[in-house]
Design a protein around this motif. Structure first.
Motif, mmCIF file in Angstrom:
data_model
loop_
_atom_site.group_PDB
_atom_site.id
_atom_site.type_symbol
_atom_site.label_atom_id
_atom_site.label_comp_id
_atom_site.label_asym_id
_atom_site.label_seq_id
_atom_site.Cartn_x
_atom_site.Cartn_y
_atom_site.Cartn_z
ATOM 1 N N ASN A 253 4.184 2.679 2.551
ATOM 2 C CA ASN A 253 5.446 2.664 1.803
ATOM 3 C C ASN A 253 6.096 4.046 1.748
ATOM 4 O O ASN A 253 7.317 4.165 1.835
ATOM 5 C CB ASN A 253 5.237 2.113 0.388
ATOM 6 C CG ASN A 253 5.401 0.600 0.371
ATOM 7 O OD1 ASN A 253 6.393 0.072 0.870
ATOM 8 N ND2 ASN A 253 4.419 -0.093 -0.148
ATOM 9 N N ARG B 81 -7.024 7.776 -6.067
ATOM 10 C CA ARG B 81 -7.733 6.823 -5.210
ATOM 11 C C ARG B 81 -8.538 7.567 -4.142
ATOM 12 O O ARG B 81 -8.197 8.687 -3.760
ATOM 13 C CB ARG B 81 -6.731 5.885 -4.505
ATOM 14 C CG ARG B 81 -5.977 4.957 -5.449
ATOM 15 C CD ARG B 81 -6.889 3.892 -6.023
ATOM 16 N NE ARG B 81 -6.211 2.966 -6.910
ATOM 17 C CZ ARG B 81 -6.056 3.164 -8.224
ATOM 18 N NH1 ARG B 81 -6.486 4.259 -8.799
ATOM 19 N NH2 ARG B 81 -5.459 2.240 -8.966
ATOM 20 N N HIS C 160 0.809 -1.219 0.000
ATOM 21 C CA HIS C 160 0.000 0.000 0.000
ATOM 22 C C HIS C 160 0.842 1.269 0.000
ATOM 23 O O HIS C 160 1.941 1.300 0.541
ATOM 24 C CB HIS C 160 -0.965 -0.012 1.186
ATOM 25 C CG HIS C 160 -2.033 -1.053 1.039
ATOM 26 N ND1 HIS C 160 -2.382 -1.918 2.040
ATOM 27 C CD2 HIS C 160 -2.786 -1.398 -0.037
ATOM 28 C CE1 HIS C 160 -3.331 -2.733 1.599
ATOM 29 N NE2 HIS C 160 -3.587 -2.442 0.339
#
Ligand code: UDP
Length: 316
Positions: A189, A217, A185
């Protein structure tokens, strides 16, 4: 209520377990620890280690449970493409075993963790629950199959089921947060770079048809997402299977997320711009009108709060 939480040692399951305990429910967590952590199970919940196939009936039978919240799943898209059988067995096979155990034990109320991946590449945005479901990977296909089973079990066995289709979940609730061994994800990260565990974040694709060329997103704070589960529990109605999207109706690009992470952490977070990750749609944004109209749910915490809480968790 007395509640069984499958996958309650994982990221979202552990947060919701904590919220359920806080709300005064009696919580039993069933988790095989294949990806979860037993120390994520909140104090106040009872923990049973086991698989759904081997242990669910034993736990449920004659124990007076009111409902099940079903989070336990395999959830890595890439792994599902490489090893589809693991997903059909681990998600569909295990879920069917759980539903069978529920049926035999006479527990018919369930809230299930479904996903935006059931829709696949959207034709229009924001995505509605009535939009076509054409998953583009075995992970999404396996979750859609479980939704289909729930529709059938509501009709045939009188289950009262609610599927919540998560978009992108982020943030943390104190000691409960995201710590996957294999972390795919975006936000965790990016935060690894700020922690000094990685030199730079890889941005997958810069030529998408979006304002800045990176994917967009719909991010929802895990605490807001969790609240929806408590509302959904009250919404389970024998013979009905309801499906609700959980998103905010608007999105952030990968570059915008990295920028928010820089602002929150005060770290420059170098980025490396690379190739697209196979299978990523350009834009995934949910309409949450349906759950807003039915249950009055809407997200309350913004991306800044998600990153701030994920950052506080990552530094623990
Ligand atoms: N992403 C990225 N670098 C990463 C991880 C993710 O650029 O190290 C991108 C990914 O391609 C997608 C977005 O960030 O466009 C969100 O990915 P994530 O895996 O967090 O969630 P998904 O939307 O795939 O469920």
């Amino acid at each position: 209520m007395k509640l069984l939480v499958t996958g309650g040692a994982g990221y979202i399951g552990s947060v919701v377990s904590a919220q359920l305990v806080e709300a005064g429910h009696e919580v039993v967590v069933l988790d095989d620890l294949s990806t979860g952590h037993d120390d994520a199970v909140p104090a106040g919940a009872r923990f049973v280690r086991g698989t759904l196939r081997k242990t669910a009936f034993e736990v449920l039978d004659g124990a007076g449970f009111d409902a099940v919240l079903h989070f336990a799943a395999k959830s890595l898209v890439g792994e599902s493409v490489a090893n589809p059988a693991k997903y059909w067995d681990g998600n569909v096979g295990e879920s069917l075993a759980l539903f069978d155990a529920m049926r035999r034990a006479g527990v018919g109320r369930i809230v299930f963790s479904s996903t935006a991946a059931t829709y696949g590449e959207p034709e229009s945005t924001p995505i509605l629950e009535t939009d076509p479901t054409r998953p583009t990977n075995p992970y999404g296909a396996s979750k859609l199959a479980i939704d289909t089973i729930l529709t059938e079990y509501a009709r045939l066995y009188g289950f009262g089921a609610v599927s919540l289709r998560y978009f992108n979940v982020a943030g943390a609730l104190g000691a409960q947060g995201e710590r996957h061994t294999v972390e795919t994800h975006l936000i965790p990260n990016v935060l690894k770079v700020a922690l000094g565990e990685k030199d730079a974040v890889s941005v997958f694709g810069t030529d998408y048809p979006t304002a800045d060329g990176t994917c967009v997103r719909d991010y929802v704070h895990v605490v807001d997402l969790g609240r929806a589960h408590l509302l959904a529990l009250e919404d389970t109605e024998s013979g009905a299977h309801k499906i609700y999207n959980l998103g905010s109706g608007s999105g952030y690009s990968v570059s915008e997320v990295v920028e928010v992470c820089r602002a929150v952490t005060g770290h420059p977070i170098p980025a490396e711009y690379g190739e697209r990750r196979p299978g990523d749609p350009a834009v995934l944004v949910a309409s949450s009108e349906r759950i807003n109209a039915a249950l009055g749910w809407k997200p309350e915490r913004d991306l800044n709060q998600m990153v701030a809480d994920a950052w506080a968790f990552a530094r623990r």
